[in-house]
Design a protein around this motif. Structure first.
Motif, PDB file in Angstrom:
ATOM      1  N   SER A  38       3.164  10.756   7.315  1.00  0.00           N
ATOM      2  CA  SER A  38       2.744  11.189   5.978  1.00  0.00           C
ATOM      3  C   SER A  38       2.017  12.526   6.033  1.00  0.00           C
ATOM      4  O   SER A  38       2.234  13.396   5.178  1.00  0.00           O
ATOM      5  CB  SER A  38       1.838  10.120   5.354  1.00  0.00           C
ATOM      6  OG  SER A  38       1.324  10.551   4.114  1.00  0.00           O
ATOM      7  N   GLU A  39       1.193  12.687   7.042  1.00  0.00           N
ATOM      8  CA  GLU A  39       0.455  13.947   7.164  1.00  0.00           C
ATOM      9  C   GLU A  39       1.396  15.118   7.423  1.00  0.00           C
ATOM     10  O   GLU A  39       1.286  16.181   6.796  1.00  0.00           O
ATOM     11  CB  GLU A  39      -0.566  13.830   8.293  1.00  0.00           C
ATOM     12  CG  GLU A  39      -1.437  15.071   8.461  1.00  0.00           C
ATOM     13  CD  GLU A  39      -2.475  14.900   9.562  1.00  0.00           C
ATOM     14  OE1 GLU A  39      -3.181  15.877   9.869  1.00  0.00           O
ATOM     15  OE2 GLU A  39      -2.559  13.785  10.118  1.00  0.00           O
ATOM     16  N   ASN A  57       0.290  11.230  -4.874  1.00  0.00           N
ATOM     17  CA  ASN A  57      -1.037  11.490  -4.329  1.00  0.00           C
ATOM     18  C   ASN A  57      -0.893  12.483  -3.176  1.00  0.00           C
ATOM     19  O   ASN A  57      -0.269  12.218  -2.173  1.00  0.00           O
ATOM     20  CB  ASN A  57      -1.668  10.187  -3.829  1.00  0.00           C
ATOM     21  CG  ASN A  57      -3.128  10.378  -3.478  1.00  0.00           C
ATOM     22  OD1 ASN A  57      -3.638  11.485  -3.505  1.00  0.00           O
ATOM     23  ND2 ASN A  57      -3.801   9.276  -3.173  1.00  0.00           N
ATOM     24  N   HIS A  76      -3.076  13.687  -1.081  1.00  0.00           N
ATOM     25  CA  HIS A  76      -3.776  13.308   0.147  1.00  0.00           C
ATOM     26  C   HIS A  76      -3.998  11.802   0.123  1.00  0.00           C
ATOM     27  O   HIS A  76      -5.083  11.323  -0.260  1.00  0.00           O
ATOM     28  CB  HIS A  76      -5.110  14.057   0.270  1.00  0.00           C
ATOM     29  CG  HIS A  76      -4.946  15.547   0.321  1.00  0.00           C
ATOM     30  ND1 HIS A  76      -4.463  16.213   1.431  1.00  0.00           N
ATOM     31  CD2 HIS A  76      -5.174  16.504  -0.625  1.00  0.00           C
ATOM     32  CE1 HIS A  76      -4.416  17.511   1.183  1.00  0.00           C
ATOM     33  NE2 HIS A  76      -4.830  17.714  -0.057  1.00  0.00           N
ATOM     34  N   PRO A  77      -3.014  11.010   0.520  1.00  0.00           N
ATOM     35  CA  PRO A  77      -3.160   9.554   0.484  1.00  0.00           C
ATOM     36  C   PRO A  77      -4.188   9.062   1.483  1.00  0.00           C
ATOM     37  O   PRO A  77      -4.442   9.679   2.521  1.00  0.00           O
ATOM     38  CB  PRO A  77      -1.754   9.049   0.834  1.00  0.00           C
ATOM     39  CG  PRO A  77      -1.127  10.161   1.599  1.00  0.00           C
ATOM     40  CD  PRO A  77      -1.688  11.427   1.024  1.00  0.00           C
ATOM     41  N   GLU A  78      -4.784   7.931   1.162  1.00  0.00           N
ATOM     42  CA  GLU A  78      -5.781   7.326   2.043  1.00  0.00           C
ATOM     43  C   GLU A  78      -5.106   6.809   3.308  1.00  0.00           C
ATOM     44  O   GLU A  78      -4.037   6.204   3.238  1.00  0.00           O
ATOM     45  CB  GLU A  78      -6.471   6.180   1.302  1.00  0.00           C
ATOM     46  CG  GLU A  78      -7.572   5.520   2.096  1.00  0.00           C
ATOM     47  CD  GLU A  78      -8.206   4.383   1.319  1.00  0.00           C
ATOM     48  OE1 GLU A  78      -9.065   3.686   1.880  1.00  0.00           O
ATOM     49  OE2 GLU A  78      -7.809   4.191   0.154  1.00  0.00           O
ATOM     50  N   PRO A  79      -5.692   7.009   4.489  1.00  0.00           N
ATOM     51  CA  PRO A  79      -5.064   6.524   5.732  1.00  0.00           C
ATOM     52  C   PRO A  79      -4.877   5.011   5.714  1.00  0.00           C
ATOM     53  O   PRO A  79      -5.715   4.256   5.192  1.00  0.00           O
ATOM     54  CB  PRO A  79      -6.062   6.959   6.818  1.00  0.00           C
ATOM     55  CG  PRO A  79      -6.823   8.096   6.207  1.00  0.00           C
ATOM     56  CD  PRO A  79      -6.915   7.783   4.748  1.00  0.00           C
ATOM     57  N   LEU A  80      -3.807   4.564   6.313  1.00  0.00           N
ATOM     58  CA  LEU A  80      -3.477   3.145   6.341  1.00  0.00           C
ATOM     59  C   LEU A  80      -4.008   2.438   7.585  1.00  0.00           C
ATOM     60  O   LEU A  80      -4.359   1.266   7.538  1.00  0.00           O
ATOM     61  CB  LEU A  80      -1.952   2.965   6.283  1.00  0.00           C
ATOM     62  CG  LEU A  80      -1.243   3.440   5.012  1.00  0.00           C
ATOM     63  CD1 LEU A  80       0.266   3.409   5.221  1.00  0.00           C
ATOM     64  CD2 LEU A  80      -1.628   2.566   3.837  1.00  0.00           C
ATOM     65  N   ARG A 116       0.829  -1.213   0.000  1.00  0.00           N
ATOM     66  CA  ARG A 116       0.000   0.000   0.000  1.00  0.00           C
ATOM     67  C   ARG A 116       0.865   1.266   0.000  1.00  0.00           C
ATOM     68  O   ARG A 116       0.501   2.273  -0.613  1.00  0.00           O
ATOM     69  CB  ARG A 116      -0.930  -0.010   1.221  1.00  0.00           C
ATOM     70  CG  ARG A 116      -1.961  -1.122   1.158  1.00  0.00           C
ATOM     71  CD  ARG A 116      -2.954  -1.065   2.305  1.00  0.00           C
ATOM     72  NE  ARG A 116      -3.919  -2.147   2.225  1.00  0.00           N
ATOM     73  CZ  ARG A 116      -4.994  -2.142   1.459  1.00  0.00           C
ATOM     74  NH1 ARG A 116      -5.267  -1.065   0.726  1.00  0.00           N
ATOM     75  NH2 ARG A 116      -5.809  -3.161   1.430  1.00  0.00           N
ATOM     76  N   ASP A 153       0.906   7.046   9.004  1.00  0.00           N
ATOM     77  CA  ASP A 153      -0.115   8.033   8.644  1.00  0.00           C
ATOM     78  C   ASP A 153       0.232   9.403   9.226  1.00  0.00           C
ATOM     79  O   ASP A 153       0.107  10.433   8.546  1.00  0.00           O
ATOM     80  CB  ASP A 153      -1.487   7.581   9.159  1.00  0.00           C
ATOM     81  CG  ASP A 153      -2.051   6.437   8.333  1.00  0.00           C
ATOM     82  OD1 ASP A 153      -1.612   6.279   7.180  1.00  0.00           O
ATOM     83  OD2 ASP A 153      -2.925   5.710   8.848  1.00  0.00           O
ATOM     84  N   ARG A 173      -7.113   0.021   7.916  1.00  0.00           N
ATOM     85  CA  ARG A 173      -7.079  -1.237   7.173  1.00  0.00           C
ATOM     86  C   ARG A 173      -6.337  -2.349   7.930  1.00  0.00           C
ATOM     87  O   ARG A 173      -6.240  -3.466   7.409  1.00  0.00           O
ATOM     88  CB  ARG A 173      -6.424  -1.029   5.811  1.00  0.00           C
ATOM     89  CG  ARG A 173      -7.218  -0.101   4.899  1.00  0.00           C
ATOM     90  CD  ARG A 173      -6.566   0.017   3.542  1.00  0.00           C
ATOM     91  NE  ARG A 173      -7.383   0.795   2.621  1.00  0.00           N
ATOM     92  CZ  ARG A 173      -8.347   0.289   1.861  1.00  0.00           C
ATOM     93  NH1 ARG A 173      -8.603  -1.012   1.906  1.00  0.00           N
ATOM     94  NH2 ARG A 173      -9.047   1.056   1.057  1.00  0.00           N
ATOM     95  N   TYR A 232       1.192   4.382  -3.105  1.00  0.00           N
ATOM     96  CA  TYR A 232       1.089   5.834  -2.959  1.00  0.00           C
ATOM     97  C   TYR A 232       2.191   6.570  -3.694  1.00  0.00           C
ATOM     98  O   TYR A 232       2.145   7.791  -3.836  1.00  0.00           O
ATOM     99  CB  TYR A 232       1.141   6.223  -1.479  1.00  0.00           C
ATOM    100  CG  TYR A 232      -0.057   5.773  -0.693  1.00  0.00           C
ATOM    101  CD1 TYR A 232      -1.290   5.592  -1.323  1.00  0.00           C
ATOM    102  CD2 TYR A 232       0.029   5.534   0.678  1.00  0.00           C
ATOM    103  CE1 TYR A 232      -2.400   5.178  -0.603  1.00  0.00           C
ATOM    104  CE2 TYR A 232      -1.079   5.118   1.397  1.00  0.00           C
ATOM    105  CZ  TYR A 232      -2.284   4.937   0.752  1.00  0.00           C
ATOM    106  OH  TYR A 232      -3.376   4.524   1.455  1.00  0.00           O
TER     107      TYR A 232
END
Length: 444
Positions: free
Chosen positions: A225-226, A199, A201-205, A191, A222, A208, A195
């Motif tokens: 990344s933010e 991207n 604003h990547p989707e939170p990991l 995942r 996460d 999942r 990314y």
């Protein structure tokens, strides 16, 4: 060159990722093998020790029984076997039979003795002999250990087979456990690789993954990344603002300089100063454009004639030599055109020429344009081993920098531009003195 560092690091990460799974499997195999081998060794040792103790105890009791039987029989030459063990009686004054049948027993001391070897038919034998010698009689008790030896060999084969089987089972268990342990880690890595590419604003990991160690790692990623996204966004906004705010006054300077140069009857010295301002403005604009490209890590489109850019740079430095007895020469091909904007080429080549002019107090600086490269050769103080190893580090100033101005970032910018456009830069000592800087361009 720096461009080879990324593939090497990627290869190392891939190798370490594979090794983590392998280390789990190897740990299980080693654990299973060591425990099984230790158990097999302990079993064989305990079996041998207990068996020897039992046999020796039986033989000692038989020796005692033989002596008692001899005494009870009034010294007769008959000794009844006890517990199916062969017993022998010899008088000290009649040892012909002993010397004939068992000559190796004659000099044995009291106690239990081991005998092994190969008989006349080539078959191995192993037996124990118990000895009890008195002034009246010598007692011998023989115990055949052949059956016990065969049993021991069978046990050893069984133990070796058990070690092999349990090691294979440990390998299977280790492989299964490693797959279960590494599956969420591999999923997280997949995942993260998805990314790659930009991207914003990547989707939170974290949602999942379960709330375990991997889930905590995903949550930390996460958060990282933010924060990294915020830093990159602020950096982009800052670069855009600086670029815009600096280009505006530079455009005013350029316009004013052009208007002043267009006026007739201006003094020659004033014209020279205005031209110097004009060249400085152009260099500043090229530097801003190059730094903006480096901050975005993107290439600008365009083409450049290397000889023409080199001539412009040499002309700019000629105007700033003052009274320095230094000759700036351009030679070589005039047809070399590269796929890069003049601003990037001007910054990279300008740093090399600028260093050559700065450190050469006399003689000449030669710029030679080849088929796919350009060389800058000077007559300066040369290059030390320490400088050669650290030239492209940000903030490093050479041993010959002295009191000269500069923050030691020029060659660092050159190195980053080479990485961006696929060029190569090399700086080495000259044949006699000075330095030879070579800028090799990417093939078309």
């Amino acid at each position: 060159m720096p461009e080879t560092a990324l593939p090497e690091s990627v290869r190392k990460r891939g190798r370490y990722r594979r090794r983590l799974r392998s280390r789990i499997i190897v740990s299980f195999v080693l654990l299973g093998f060591c425990l099984t081998a230790l158990f097999a060794f302990a079993t064989n040792w305990a079996r041998t020790r207990v068996e020897n103790q039992l046999v020796e105890d039986v033989m000692n009791r038989n020796l005692d029984a033989s002596w008692q039987s001899y005494m009870q029989s009034g010294g007769k030459d008959v000794v009844a076997p006890v517990q199916q063990i062969k017993a022998y009686l010899y008088r000290p004054d009649k040892l012909d039979g002993l010397r004939r049948d068992y000559p190796e027993w004659e000099h044995l001391q009291d106690g239990i003795h081991n005998f092994n070897g190969v008989d006349g038919e080539g078959k191995p034998f192993y037996y124990k002999v118990g000895v009890r010698k008195t002034p009246d009689a010598w007692f011998f008790i023989a115990y055949d250990m052949g059956q016990a030896l065969r049993g021991e060999q069978q046990l050893k084969r069984a133990l070796v087979l058990s070690v092999i089987v349990f090691s294979l089972l440990s390998w299977v268990l280790g492989w299964w456990s490693a797959s279960r342990v590494m599956r969420p880690v591999s999923d997280l890595a997949s995942r993260l690789r998805a990314y790659r590419g930009g991207n914003t604003h990547p989707e939170p990991l974290a949602p999942r993954f379960p709330d375990d160690e991997v889930g905590q790692l995903a949550e930390a990623l996460d958060d990282y990344s933010e924060r990294l996204t915020e830093v990159v966004q602020r950096d982009r906004e800052f670069n855009a603002d600086v670029s815009h705010e600096l280009r505006t006054p530079l455009a005013v300077i350029r316009g004013a300089t052009e208007l002043l140069l267009a006026r007739p009857g201006i003094d020659e010295k004033i014209v020279q100063r205005l031209q110097r301002i004009q060249r400085a403005e152009q260099q500043c604009s090229d530097l801003i454009a190059s730094l903006l490209l480096l901050s975005r890590n993107e290439r600008a489109q365009g083409s450049s004639n290397v000889a023409r850019v080199a001539e412009q740079l040499l002309e700019s430095h000629r105007a700033q030599l003052g009274g320095k007895p230094l000759e700036l020469i351009l030679e070589g091909s005039r047809e070399l055109v590269i796929d890069a904007p003049e601003s990037a080429l001007s910054v990279a080549l300008g740093n090399l020429i600028g260093n050559a002019v700065k450190y050469s107090q006399e003689g000449k600086v030669l710029v030679r344009v080849g088929a796919n490269a350009v060389e800058v050769i000077d007559n300066g103080p040369g290059l030390s081993e320490k400088d050669a190893a650290s030239l492209f580090q940000r903030g490093y100033r050479g041993t010959h920098a002295g009191q000269s101005q500069g923050g030691g970032i020029g060659l660092s910018i050159v190195s980053r531009l080479c990485t961006l456009y696929g060029w190569q830069v090399d700086i080495r000592p000259g044949d006699v003195r000075g330095v030879v800087a070579t800028l090799t361009f990417a093939p078309e």
